[in-house]
Motif scaffolding. Structure first.
Motif, PDB file in Angstrom:
ATOM      1  N   UNK A 121      20.013  43.739  61.451  1.00  0.00           N
ATOM      2  CA  UNK A 121      21.227  42.943  61.628  1.00  0.00           C
ATOM      3  C   UNK A 121      21.130  42.073  62.885  1.00  0.00           C
ATOM      4  N   UNK A 122      20.503  42.610  63.928  1.00  0.00           N
ATOM      5  CA  UNK A 122      20.363  41.846  65.174  1.00  0.00           C
ATOM      6  C   UNK A 122      19.529  40.594  64.955  1.00  0.00           C
ATOM      7  N   UNK A 123      18.413  40.739  64.189  1.00  0.00           N
ATOM      8  CA  UNK A 123      17.546  39.586  63.932  1.00  0.00           C
ATOM      9  C   UNK A 123      18.275  38.560  63.078  1.00  0.00           C
ATOM     10  N   UNK A 124      19.032  39.028  62.074  1.00  0.00           N
ATOM     11  CA  UNK A 124      19.763  38.106  61.210  1.00  0.00           C
ATOM     12  C   UNK A 124      20.813  37.339  62.020  1.00  0.00           C
ATOM     13  N   UNK A 125      21.574  38.058  62.854  1.00  0.00           N
ATOM     14  CA  UNK A 125      22.611  37.397  63.640  1.00  0.00           C
ATOM     15  C   UNK A 125      22.013  36.379  64.601  1.00  0.00           C
ATOM     16  N   UNK A 126      20.872  36.721  65.211  1.00  0.00           N
ATOM     17  CA  UNK A 126      20.244  35.793  66.152  1.00  0.00           C
ATOM     18  C   UNK A 126      19.741  34.543  65.442  1.00  0.00           C
ATOM     19  N   UNK A 127      19.127  34.721  64.254  1.00  0.00           N
ATOM     20  CA  UNK A 127      18.628  33.562  63.509  1.00  0.00           C
ATOM     21  C   UNK A 127      19.775  32.664  63.060  1.00  0.00           C
ATOM     22  N   UNK A 128      20.858  33.287  62.563  1.00  0.00           N
ATOM     23  CA  UNK A 128      22.008  32.488  62.110  1.00  0.00           C
ATOM     24  C   UNK A 128      22.646  31.759  63.282  1.00  0.00           C
ATOM     25  N   UNK A 129      22.746  32.448  64.430  1.00  0.00           N
ATOM     26  CA  UNK A 129      23.365  31.837  65.597  1.00  0.00           C
ATOM     27  C   UNK A 129      22.594  30.600  66.043  1.00  0.00           C
ATOM     28  N   UNK A 130      21.273  30.650  65.940  1.00  0.00           N
ATOM     29  CA  UNK A 130      20.482  29.494  66.361  1.00  0.00           C
ATOM     30  C   UNK A 130      20.657  28.310  65.416  1.00  0.00           C
ATOM     31  N   UNK A 131      21.076  28.573  64.159  1.00  0.00           N
ATOM     32  CA  UNK A 131      21.244  27.482  63.197  1.00  0.00           C
ATOM     33  C   UNK A 131      22.695  26.994  63.092  1.00  0.00           C
ATOM     34  N   UNK A 132      23.658  27.707  63.696  1.00  0.00           N
ATOM     35  CA  UNK A 132      25.059  27.308  63.535  1.00  0.00           C
ATOM     36  C   UNK A 132      25.320  25.872  63.983  1.00  0.00           C
ATOM     37  N   UNK A 133      24.787  25.458  65.159  1.00  0.00           N
ATOM     38  CA  UNK A 133      25.051  24.060  65.558  1.00  0.00           C
ATOM     39  C   UNK A 133      24.572  23.044  64.528  1.00  0.00           C
ATOM     40  N   UNK A 134      23.421  23.312  63.908  1.00  0.00           N
ATOM     41  CA  UNK A 134      22.898  22.382  62.903  1.00  0.00           C
ATOM     42  C   UNK A 134      23.793  22.351  61.665  1.00  0.00           C
ATOM     43  N   UNK A 135      24.256  23.529  61.220  1.00  0.00           N
ATOM     44  CA  UNK A 135      25.146  23.576  60.056  1.00  0.00           C
ATOM     45  C   UNK A 135      26.466  22.867  60.361  1.00  0.00           C
ATOM     46  N   UNK A 136      27.027  23.118  61.581  1.00  0.00           N
ATOM     47  CA  UNK A 136      28.304  22.503  61.939  1.00  0.00           C
ATOM     48  C   UNK A 136      28.183  20.995  62.070  1.00  0.00           C
ATOM     49  N   UNK A 137      27.042  20.526  62.583  1.00  0.00           N
ATOM     50  CA  UNK A 137      26.840  19.092  62.729  1.00  0.00           C
ATOM     51  C   UNK A 137      26.836  18.392  61.374  1.00  0.00           C
ATOM     52  N   UNK A 138      26.409  19.108  60.327  1.00  0.00           N
ATOM     53  CA  UNK A 138      26.352  18.536  58.977  1.00  0.00           C
ATOM     54  C   UNK A 138      27.583  18.893  58.154  1.00  0.00           C
ATOM     55  N   UNK A 139      28.565  19.560  58.819  1.00  0.00           N
ATOM     56  CA  UNK A 139      29.783  19.931  58.112  1.00  0.00           C
ATOM     57  C   UNK A 139      29.578  21.040  57.095  1.00  0.00           C
ATOM     58  N   UNK A 140      28.582  21.843  57.287  1.00  0.00           N
ATOM     59  CA  UNK A 140      28.277  22.937  56.357  1.00  0.00           C
ATOM     60  C   UNK A 140      28.835  24.258  56.874  1.00  0.00           C
ATOM     61  N   UNK A 141      29.128  25.153  55.964  1.00  0.00           N
ATOM     62  CA  UNK A 141      29.645  26.480  56.295  1.00  0.00           C
ATOM     63  C   UNK A 141      28.553  27.511  56.070  1.00  0.00           C
TER      64      UNK A 141
END
Length: 620
Positions: free
Chosen positions: A440-460
């Motif tokens: 779970x720690x690895x998944x959360x860290x990977x997702x956290x690093x991609x959140x800015x990119x998803x938000x910049x493209x208006x993705x959820x």
């Protein structure tokens, strides 16, 4: 007359049969003499003649070894006929019981001769008997004699005919049985030969096996295989048995040189019983080998000539239909074996060339990747320095240019890293450092690093994790790299305002991690190849990279002992799933493990053995 005794085990058996017939006939003569009371035409008492004939039989028996001509049964039968004639004359002519010996002579002749010669012998013996009765003083002119004499001769002919017919049938059955046994032996030998040819794909071994088998199974003195050269205009000697080495090494035969055109036109074995009937050049060459007759079998597949199988004998021989059929079958199988051996050889050369090319490619990729890292590091450092300087007064255009340079430098650095990683994977040099980890720690860290990119493209992006999960033995960096590759694809191919999700589920002995999106999906035909190296799905509007991300992800998941796959329908998005064993064995083939210090957590290094990686590889 020609003897036909091959149907019996050996000639001594016939001698014993004829000897038994001779003594049986003499015994019958003695018995019948007691019923003959007539003394007309009797010059010597029957008992004395019986003793004389018995002495004659004993003399023949003992003299047959020192006198070679007496070992020929037909010679003895001739003497028997003469002795029987003398005995008939001395003991009463037509009423003499020594007539029985003529039956023994006729039966003995049937044992040696065919039907017609046996009848001729019986007829000659019958005429000899009539002539003897005619000169005997008992005469042949009474009505009784005129009746009994032809009856005796007719009975002799009938007995000879019946014996000849019976023995002829036995001979034919024996010959047929012998031929069937020989055919069965040949078929068995041919089957064994076919298995040997099938088991070997070495052309020289195949050719030598065939020529050796041809000599053995046909009793040939010489066997040779000649093959067409690549120009299909010349034949050369490829293998031979029974020939002097180098005798035909420099010889070449053209397609228009007889009897080659004749054999090719007829498409069947060519038999020559006299080497002098061959063309002068061919005859001159064959004459050096001492061959006087032989058979040449064309080797062809689907009408395409491959060469010839030739067998020859140094003594005259008549080739039977069975010989020709056998050679034809052998020739067909030889052609197949030659074709298979040539295909194998061509395939082997092609594999060697591909392996050499692959090694060259790996060396090139590795060298180029290492060479690119140095200038990329310099560019990256220079961009950092320029950015520091731009903070003190750069224009907006300059800042945008620096961002572009930094972005593309990062892309190049990632590509070089991927290429180096592929080289390590395929060389079996990539090691896993395994540690007990909460996924779970690895998944959360990977997702956290991609959140800015998803938000910049208006993705959820949504994350679905269980409250608790057992720790698993993984390489944290490599597992995060797999998630990064899958999240990168989801972000790249999902349109603006789209959705992506990450989930972790415990399933039995495995931990399943999935990355989903509602992008355009993947065509069914591409789903089979999407994890191959350098494979890129078509019609993605230029968004795809080199096709390395999913390939690397698959290799890393399989290194962990898991598996990865995709579920997708065009227009309905895609879900990439991969599994990690919840309990990973530390004694896998090709691995080595060690205890790490520091935290006290166990860790292990696993090195992937080199694998043959097929196909052109992929990325989404």
């Amino acid at each position: 007359m020609e003897e036909t005794t091959g149907w019996l085990p050996h000639s001594e058996a016939i001698e014993r049969v004829v000897l038994a017939l001779r003594w049986l006939a003499l015994a019958l003569v003695l018995v019948l003499s007691f019923f003959d009371r007539s003394t007309e035409g009797v010059f010597v008492p029957t008992a004395y003649v019986v003793l004389a004939v018995a002495a004659y039989n004993l003399l023949i028996f003992f003299l047959r070894y020192p006198l070679g001509w007496l070992r020929r049964t037909l010679n003895v039968l001739t003497l028997d006929a003469v002795v029987a004639t003398a005995a008939v004359y001395l003991t009463g002519g037509f009423h003499s019981s020594f007539f029985i010996i003529y039956f023994a002579v006729a039966i003995g002749a049937a044992l040696h001769l065919s039907l017609v010669p046996t009848i001729l012998v019986a007829l000659v013996v019958g005429l000899l008997y009539v002539a003897t009765c005619f000169v005997n003083s008992a005469g042949v002119f009474s009505p009784y004699v005129a009746y009994i004499l032809p009856a005796k001769v007719a009975l002799l002919l009938v007995v000879a005919l019946l014996c000849a017919l019976l023995l002829e049938q036995l001979r034919r059955e024996h010959q047929e049985t012998k031929r069937e046994k020989a055919l069965a032996a040949r078929l068995s030998a041919l089957n064994d030969l076919f298995q040997q040819l099938t088991a070997s794909l070495n052309l020289d071994h195949v050719l030598q096996t065939v020529v050796a088998a041809s000599c053995h199974l046909l009793g040939a003195d010489v066997a040779a295989i000649s093959l067409w050269e690549e120009d299909h205009h010349h034949l050369y000697l490829a293998a031979a048995r029974g020939l002097e080495a180098g005798l035909f090494a420099q010889e070449r035969w053209t397609a228009d040189e007889e009897p080659i055109p004749t054999i090719l036109a007829e498409g069947k074995p060519y038999i020559f019983q006299d080497a002098t009937s061959l063309p002068e050049r061919v005859h001159a060459l064959i004459e050096q080998t001492g061959i006087v007759c032989g058979v040449s079998v064309p080797l062809a597949l689907n009408g395409t000539p491959i060469g010839f199988l030739d067998v020859g004998h140094r003594a005259p021989r008549t080739y039977t239909e069975e010989d020709v059929v056998f050679l034809s079958a052998l020739g067909q199988q030889t052609a197949l074996a030659i074709r298979n051996a040539r295909l194998y050889e061509a395939e082997r050369r092609q594999v060697e060339q591909l392996q050499a090319l692959e090694r060259l490619q790996e060396s090139f990729v590795s060298s180029v990747s290492h060479e690119l890292r140095t200038p990329l590091t310099c560019i990256k450092a220079s961009v950092g320095l320029l950015r520091e300087a731009s903070d003190r007064g750069a224009t907006e255009a300059q800042e945008e240019l620096l961002q572009t340079i930094a972005h593309h430098t990062g892309r190049l650095e990632a590509l070089v890293s991927d290429l180096l990683q592929i080289t390590q994977l395929e060389a079996g040099q990539l090691a896993l450092t395994l540690q007990p980890t909460d996924v779970r720690t690895i998944v959360e860290r990977a997702v956290q690093s991609f959140r800015p990119l998803f938000e910049k493209k208006g993705q959820t992006i949504e994350v679905n994790l269980p409250e608790t999960v057992d720790k698993v033995l993984v390489d944290r960096h490599r597992l995060e790299q797999v998630l990064t590759n899958l999240l990168s694809n989801a972000h790249k191919f999902t349109p603006r305002g789209g959705w992506a999700g990450v989930a972790v589920v415990e399933k039995g002995e495995e931990l399943e991690i999935s990355v989903s999106d509602n992008g355009p999906g993947i065509p069914p035909a591409a789903q089979e190849r999407i994890f191959d190296k350098f494979y890129v799905v078509a019609d993605q509007k230029g968004l795809a990279g080199l096709g390395l991300g999913l390939y690397i992800a698959r290799q890393l998941v399989e290194l962990h002992g898991g598996r990865i796959w995709v579920e997708s329908q065009p227009g309905r998005g895609s879900t990439f799933r991969f599994t990690i064993p919840r309990k990973m064995s530390e004694s896998r083939p090709g691995s080595h493990a060690r205890q790490s210090g520091g935290t006290g957590a166990a860790s292990a290094d696993f090195t992937i053995p080199r694998k043959e990686l097929e196909g052109e590889s992929t990325d989404r």
